[in-house]
Motif scaffolding. Structure first.
Motif, short mmCIF file in Angstrom:
data_model
loop_
_atom_site.label_atom_id
_atom_site.label_comp_id
_atom_site.label_asym_id
_atom_site.label_seq_id
_atom_site.Cartn_x
_atom_site.Cartn_y
_atom_site.Cartn_z
N UNK A 1 0.83 -1.21 0.00
CA UNK A 1 0.00 0.00 0.00
C UNK A 1 0.86 1.25 0.00
N UNK A 2 0.20 2.36 -0.36
CA UNK A 2 0.81 3.67 -0.18
C UNK A 2 0.69 4.04 1.29
N UNK A 3 1.78 4.59 1.83
CA UNK A 3 1.87 4.81 3.27
C UNK A 3 2.28 6.25 3.56
N UNK A 4 1.70 6.83 4.61
CA UNK A 4 2.10 8.15 5.09
C UNK A 4 2.82 7.98 6.42
N UNK A 5 3.93 8.68 6.55
CA UNK A 5 4.68 8.64 7.81
C UNK A 5 4.49 9.95 8.57
N UNK A 6 3.96 9.84 9.79
CA UNK A 6 3.73 11.00 10.65
C UNK A 6 4.84 11.07 11.69
N UNK A 7 5.39 12.26 11.88
CA UNK A 7 6.41 12.49 12.90
C UNK A 7 6.09 13.83 13.56
N UNK A 8 5.46 13.77 14.70
CA UNK A 8 5.07 14.98 15.41
C UNK A 8 3.56 15.06 15.58
N UNK A 9 3.06 14.78 16.80
CA UNK A 9 1.65 14.94 17.13
C UNK A 9 1.54 15.64 18.48
N UNK A 10 0.67 16.64 18.53
CA UNK A 10 0.41 17.39 19.76
C UNK A 10 -1.11 17.55 19.86
N UNK A 11 -1.68 17.24 21.03
CA UNK A 11 -3.13 17.21 21.15
C UNK A 11 -3.56 17.59 22.55
N UNK A 12 -4.62 18.40 22.66
CA UNK A 12 -5.21 18.72 23.95
C UNK A 12 -6.64 18.19 24.02
N UNK A 13 -7.13 18.00 25.23
CA UNK A 13 -8.49 17.49 25.45
C UNK A 13 -9.47 18.67 25.46
N UNK A 14 -9.68 19.23 24.28
CA UNK A 14 -10.53 20.43 24.18
C UNK A 14 -11.97 20.15 24.58
N UNK A 15 -12.43 18.91 24.38
CA UNK A 15 -13.83 18.58 24.68
C UNK A 15 -14.12 18.69 26.18
N UNK A 16 -13.11 18.63 27.00
CA UNK A 16 -13.29 18.72 28.45
C UNK A 16 -12.53 19.91 29.04
N UNK A 17 -12.37 20.95 28.24
CA UNK A 17 -11.71 22.16 28.72
C UNK A 17 -12.50 22.77 29.87
N UNK A 18 -11.80 23.41 30.79
CA UNK A 18 -12.45 23.99 31.96
C UNK A 18 -12.19 25.49 32.02
N UNK A 19 -13.11 26.19 32.70
CA UNK A 19 -12.96 27.62 32.96
C UNK A 19 -12.95 27.82 34.47
N UNK A 20 -11.93 28.50 34.96
CA UNK A 20 -11.79 28.73 36.40
C UNK A 20 -12.24 30.15 36.70
N UNK A 21 -13.13 30.28 37.67
CA UNK A 21 -13.67 31.59 38.03
C UNK A 21 -13.41 31.88 39.50
N UNK A 22 -13.54 33.13 39.86
CA UNK A 22 -13.17 33.57 41.21
C UNK A 22 -14.01 32.95 42.31
N UNK A 23 -15.23 32.51 41.99
CA UNK A 23 -16.08 31.91 43.02
C UNK A 23 -16.02 30.39 43.03
N UNK A 24 -15.08 29.80 42.28
CA UNK A 24 -14.93 28.35 42.28
C UNK A 24 -14.32 27.88 43.60
#
Length: 667
Positions: free
Chosen positions: A498-521
């Motif tokens: 098969x034709x193949x792609x080689x990946x070198x370098x992945x960076x990922x954050x869990x954006x779906x569970x991002x949080x916001x911190x507020x002064x009354x937390x």
């Protein structure tokens, strides 16, 4: 030429297979203090010593304030640059006395001899000699009830069975087994003596009368249906795997052994090089991790990697009064060795006795910059903002603000190959799929998914630009143009099939569970929140009591452990709990730091068998083989696949088949 290409491709496919298998491993690193200077002479000076107060992997008993292990780097003639000379590394451990968890001196449960040995808990077979050792399996004061036929799994193949329970006679007939085979048995009379059964065996590394287990029976009583024995106090060593240390033994790079009574010293006969940007194995799971620095800078720390499944306590340095912890003395806090970056600290002040006054318990963290693992500044992979948040690594959605955060899931420079249709599991429900690979056009069509649902896709042209796909999303905690993933495609090429792609370098954050911190937390006991740009500070509005002989939650999985001391003394440290692998009730470990589930899960694993025996007094057949039905722990298919990318092994096998075909055709 074709044969050479085939062989090269075979090697690539094998590397893919092995990389896939390795990625399934789950490892916890415990680090010691960081040493930073221009060279080894500059760092060592007159000598440095690391003990359990600085290195959370070494054995430490907070109640008795006992340590046994140290690792020293000495000022020796051979020290030069990043090389430690002969005899410059000295590991030393000395037998100490500690209390049993079931602490009843009047009943023979006062204290026992213990030796930390390369960050594991061992028991000397002779209390004053460090040459013959067995691992400590259990030291528990938990109460356990057993009825006739019940089997208690003690771990490491050891078990305890209640053969018969006689309430009228205040007796219980116990049997001790190893791997299902009878070792010893005893009728314990609760109404007489101290009700403790000391199991002593002979010929354990040529030693006789070795106490391998102690069991205290608290009482026998009539339950709702059955007669029941209550056990309170179990102590057990792994005598079947006891070891003998001799002067000509070698432990990794430490190969000069000296045994002097209760003390064991091991040094290096050869020079030891602290190779930069690498993990340099020392001995028995210990290693020096060295930063990627220029030749005029040397930075490293002592580390222990734990791979055995279990829940482990990672502690900070021990305090007896006001104190401050950061990443240098609390291994739970975030630290980047290469960039020498830490962000968190915890401080205790306003301490009156064991009570911390209002505002005296302060947690603070700030946004810092670190390099990507795939560090290519010319391609846009230079640095990213990071912030430790209660001992977890987070990414601020805005680089100069600490109020909106998402966990970092991946920062990797590993090479991964994907063919059309392959899906790479990135963790936490995120995945990357190669929709199509076009070798002729130097392109690959990638799709980014979350929980199997399409998020974004892109055709990456390897022949143009920097070949990086920056996935930017909107409305992440009300922020737009948030970079949630970066993927660098190194090349596309024609594989054996098969034709193949080689990946070198992945960076990922869990954006779906991002949080916001507020002064009354509120975060556990920390409920006064202040956000000043890139710095987050949280303190206690109410008093905080360091209750002796307890664990006191601080916030978000962080706690204080407080020693059982008199009211005139105070001893405590912060800790977090980390989990390795898929933990089940039968998963235990004796690694130091002590697994949280080491004792509790074992002593509650009781197997019940049908009651087919008579009263204790009615039988003298002590040789009868018991029926034991200890359940096995089996991982489901889903659990076994959890950490695997899913495509590497298949791709490797397909590639190898293709190679065989090409070679045979050319022949």
């Amino acid at each position: 030429m074709k044969r050479f290409a085939a062989v090269t491709l075979a090697a690539l496919m094998l590397l893919t297979v092995f990389a896939s298998a390795a990625s399934a491993a789950d490892t916890l690193e415990i680090r010691g203090p960081v040493f930073n200077g221009s060279n080894i002479d500059d760092i060592v000076g007159d000598g440095i010593t690391i003990d359990a107060t600085q290195f959370a992997a070494f054995y430490y008993d907070i109640d008795d304030n006992v340590t046994t292990e140290t690792l020293s780097i000495k000022n020796v003639a051979g020290n030069n640059g990043n090389v430690i000379g002969e005899g410059g590394i000295v590991y030393s451990t000395k037998i100490q006395k500690v209390d049993y968890e079931y602490d009843k001196p009047s009943l023979g449960w006062d204290n026992y001899s213990l030796l930390g040995f390369f960050a594991e808990k061992y028991i000397p077979l002779k209390s004053n000699s460090a040459d013959k050792l067995a691992k400590l399996v259990m030291d528990s004061d938990d109460k356990v009830t057993l009825k006739t036929g019940d089997t208690l799994d003690l771990g490491e193949g050891y078990s305890l069975q209640a053969r018969q329970v006689d309430v009228d006679g205040d007796k219980v007939w116990l049997e001790f087994d190893k791997d299902g085979e009878h070792v010893d048995d005893e009728i314990v009379n609760v109404g007489e003596g101290d009700s403790t059964w000391d199991v002593e065996l002979d010929d354990i590394q040529d030693e006789d009368d070795v106490t391998v287990m102690k069991v205290h029976v608290n009482q026998v009583f009539q339950g709702a249906v059955d007669s029941v024995a209550q056990i309170e106090g179990i102590w057990l060593i792994d005598y079947a795997n006891a070891i003998k240390i001799e002067s000509d033994d070698e432990f990794g790079e430490l190969n000069d052994v000296s045994i002097n009574g209760d003390t064991l010293n091991i040094t290096n006969e050869d020079t030891f090089t602290l190779t930069r940007d690498s993990t340099n194995e020392l001995a028995e799971g210990l290693s020096f991790k060295v930063a990627d620095t220029p030749s005029n800078v040397l930075r490293f720390y002592l580390a222990k990697d734990i791979t055995e499944p279990g829940s482990y306590e990672i502690r900070g340095s021990v305090a007896s009064g006001p104190a401050t912890w950061d990443a240098s003395n609390f291994a739970g806090f975030y630290y980047d060795l290469d960039d020498n970056v830490q962000t968190e600290n915890l401080s205790v002040s306003k301490l009156n006795g064991n009570v911390i006054g209002e505002g005296g318990l302060v947690y603070q963290t700030s946004v810092k910059k670190v390099d990507y693992e795939y560090n290519k500044p010319s391609l846009g992979w230079d640095q990213y903002p990071v912030i430790g948040f209660f001992a977890e690594e987070y990414i601020p959605l805005k680089s100069n603000s600490a109020d909106k955060l998402a966990k970092l899931i991946m920062d990797s420079d590993d090479k991964v190959t994907l063919k059309t249709g392959d899906t790479l599991d990135l963790g936490d429900g995120y995945s990357l799929q190669a929709r199509q690979v076009d070798v002729d056009g130097d392109k690959v069509w990638l799709e980014f998914d979350k929980d199997g649902e399409h998020v974004d896709d892109e055709i990456v042209n390897v022949g143009e630009g920097d070949s990086t796909w920056d996935v930017e999303l909107d409305d992440i905690q009300d922020e737009d143009d948030v970079t949630v993933m970066k993927v660098h495609v190194n090349q596309v090429f024609q594989g054996a099939v098969d034709s193949v792609a080689q990946i070198e370098g992945i960076w990922l954050i869990d954006y779906a569970n991002a949080i916001k911190i507020e002064s009354d937390d509120e975060f556990g006991e920390l409920n006064d929140v202040s956000i000043q740009g890139n710095t987050l500070k949280i303190s206690n509005e109410d008093t905080f009591t360091l209750t002796r002989d307890s664990d006191q939650d601080i916030a978000e999985g962080m706690s204080f452990k407080i020693a059982d001391t008199p009211s005139s003394e105070l001893r405590y440290y912060p800790f977090v709990t980390k989990t390795v692998g898929n933990v089940t009730d039968n998963n235990t470990s004796s690694s130091i730091p002590k697994p949280v589930d080491n004792v509790t899960d074992n002593v509650t694993n009781v197997t019940t068998t049908p009651d087919t025996t008579d009263d204790v007094n009615a039988s003298d057949d002590t040789d009868e083989t018991p029926t034991t039905t200890t359940p096995e722990t089996n991982k489901s298919d889903d659990e076994n696949k959890e950490n695997s990318p899913g495509f590497g092994v298949v791709l490797g096998l397909v590639g190898l088949v293709g190679v065989v075909y090409l070679v045979r055709r050319n022949n």
